[in-house]
Design an enzyme around this catalytic site. Structure first.
Site, mmCIF file in Angstrom:
data_model
loop_
_atom_site.group_PDB
_atom_site.id
_atom_site.type_symbol
_atom_site.label_atom_id
_atom_site.label_comp_id
_atom_site.label_asym_id
_atom_site.label_seq_id
_atom_site.Cartn_x
_atom_site.Cartn_y
_atom_site.Cartn_z
ATOM 1 N N GLY A 108 88.745 29.548 37.808
ATOM 2 C CA GLY A 108 89.394 29.006 39.005
ATOM 3 C C GLY A 108 90.895 28.829 38.864
ATOM 4 C CB SER A 148 91.321 38.040 36.821
ATOM 5 O OG SER A 148 91.884 38.382 38.012
ATOM 6 C CB SER A 149 87.253 33.903 34.854
ATOM 7 O OG SER A 149 87.212 33.253 36.100
ATOM 8 C CG ASP A 186 92.048 40.313 40.216
ATOM 9 O OD1 ASP A 186 93.284 40.312 40.312
ATOM 10 O OD2 ASP A 186 91.306 39.598 40.919
ATOM 11 C CE1 TYR A 194 92.855 38.119 47.624
ATOM 12 C CE2 TYR A 194 90.978 39.178 48.664
ATOM 13 C CZ TYR A 194 92.118 39.256 47.879
ATOM 14 O OH TYR A 194 92.513 40.457 47.371
ATOM 15 N N GLY A 207 92.979 31.398 38.776
ATOM 16 C CA GLY A 207 93.649 32.588 39.292
ATOM 17 C C GLY A 207 94.002 33.556 38.173
ATOM 18 C CB SER A 228 77.207 30.891 31.811
ATOM 19 O OG SER A 228 78.549 30.563 31.617
HETATM 20 C C1 GLA Z 1 93.213 38.118 43.821
HETATM 21 C C2 GLA Z 1 92.511 39.435 44.163
HETATM 22 C C3 GLA Z 1 93.448 40.614 43.907
HETATM 23 C C4 GLA Z 1 94.811 40.410 44.597
HETATM 24 C C5 GLA Z 1 95.366 39.013 44.322
HETATM 25 C C6 GLA Z 1 96.583 38.696 45.140
HETATM 26 O O1 GLA Z 1 93.471 38.057 42.467
HETATM 27 O O2 GLA Z 1 91.323 39.566 43.429
HETATM 28 O O3 GLA Z 1 92.836 41.815 44.313
HETATM 29 O O4 GLA Z 1 94.701 40.661 45.971
HETATM 30 O O5 GLA Z 1 94.407 37.990 44.577
HETATM 31 O O6 GLA Z 1 97.630 39.571 44.832
#
Ligand code: GLA
Length: 385
Positions: free
Chosen positions: A126, A130-131, A177, A226, A128, A70
């Protein structure tokens, strides 16, 4: 942060492995526009793929080894073969590409026997955004191409990425994501009915803008918050006698809510009402009622803050500041929560100076300047050749 390109990642690959990559793929991060934790509850969600990406370059490895690097990392991780168990410590990011590689087999897809892989990104990790999903999807496209398969339908690609994350990384995420990163389209939001799942695109409103304010508070879904919320939702659904919380209308939930503990009642109310807000947001977008869209976004945050309890004081302050700004339509935490970023939908006249003013107030209160990014809704995961 400077953005990588096809050329820069090929040059990095050359200096790391001594030859050119055979393939380069790219997948976007995403914002969760609205629909907080609805996905694994059988609900609906609206996301947008964003113009920040993870790039993966790869080539077969002549020694039959798996090598992963990386950009920005210290050294190449070299494995003689499948390590089997999850990797812990600083190399744990490799669980994502290795999980994808294993998932290819689970999905009956061709799997390259060996590979050298290099990852670069301009997505803040980190935050949020979606890396993780972007890394999964770019890896899947690159490894499939190495194995001789040039494409995969977007719904299969999304399912494969989610499978890798659920099975091999250990996060019980839904499809938001990976589905958004796979189905993204410039100028559009991605609507997912997570029950199918069924994917559709909704035009992003003209004259509105997306901004991200990243608190830089560590947000790691793998830490267990989560999974705890996920389990609470499953427990609430079971106690209410439904397969998924999103099976219930707000009125049906109100009639049964006495069966739940106070904490589970809050989680259930959030999910049921949030599912309804996604539907209302799609309707408001269709009629071009941006003020209503903004109100729904901020209402979603208040529900995360008070009912789902996955917000933080830093996220709440950003939402308070943004929601009070005349050029902001609405603001909410985006993604899993417990840190990460706030998303704002703004009018045309919201400027970088406005964003900087909000960041200053936030810094005075929390000691950290948020990272601010003005984003565009972008195309989904693709091979770059
Ligand atoms: C993260 C998870 C998703 C979703 C969101 C909250 O991004 O990967 O699947 O649950 O949290 O909406």
């Amino acid at each position: 942060m400077s953005s990588p390109s096809r050329e820069s990642i090929a040059a990095q690959f050359l200096s790391t492995y001594g030859r050119a990559p055979a393939v380069v793929a790219r997948a976007p991060g995403r914002v969760e526009f609205i629909g907080n934790h609805t996905d694994y509850n059988g609900g609906a969600v609206l996301g947008a793929a964003i113009d920040r990406y993870v790039w993966v370059a790869a080539a077969p490895n002549a020694q039959g080894r798996l090598r992963l690097f990386s950009v920005g990392g210290k050294s190449v991780l070299e494995l003689p073969s499948d390590p089997g168990a999850r990797i812990t410590g600083p190399d744990s990011w490799a669980n994502y590409p290795l999980g994808v590689w294993r998932s290819l087999k689970d999905f009956g897809l061709p799997q390259p026997a060996s590979f050298d892989l290099l990852v670069d990104s301009d997505l803040p990790p980190g935050a949020g955004l979606s890396s993780s999903a972007a890394l999964e999807l770019a890896t899947a496209l690159a490894l499939l191409k190495l194995a001789g398969k040039a494409d995969l339908p977007a719904d299969r690609l999304a399912a494969l990425g989610r499978h890798a994350e659920n099975q091999y990384v250990g996060v019980p995420c839904g499809i938001l994501d990976q589905g958004t990163s796979a189905f993204g389209q410039a100028g559009h939001l991605v609507h997912i009915d997570c029950r199918g799942p069924a994917f559709a695109r909704v035009p992003f409103p003209a004259n509105a803008h997306l901004w991200i304010f990243n608190t830089r508070e560590k947000h790691a879904l793998i830490d267990g918050f989560y999974a705890t919320r996920n389990q609470e939702c499953l427990d609430a659904a079971k106690a209410l006698g439904v397969a998924f919380l999103a099976d219930l209308t707000p009125a049906q939930l109100a009639a049964k809510i006495g069966a739940l503990s106070p904490a589970l009642a809050k989680r259930a109310k959030h999910i049921v009402e949030e599912h309804a807000r996604v539907r209302d947001t799609v309707e408001a977008l269709r009629r071009g009622d941006l003020a209503a869209v903004g109100r729904l976004l901020t209402a979603s945050h208040r529900s995360s803050q008070h009912l789902f309890e996955n917000s933080t004081p830093a996220l709440d302050l950003l939402v308070d500041l943004l929601a009070a700004h005349p050029a902001v339509l609405g603001a909410r935490l985006t993604g899993g929560g417990f840190g990460g970023a706030v998303m704002a939908l703004t009018k045309d006249n919201f400027t970088a100076a406005d964003a900087a003013g909000i960041a200053r107030v936030h810094r005075a209160a929390h000691g950290r300047e948020p990272e601010m990014i003005h984003l565009q809704a972008a195309d989904g995961a693709m091979l770059l050749g």
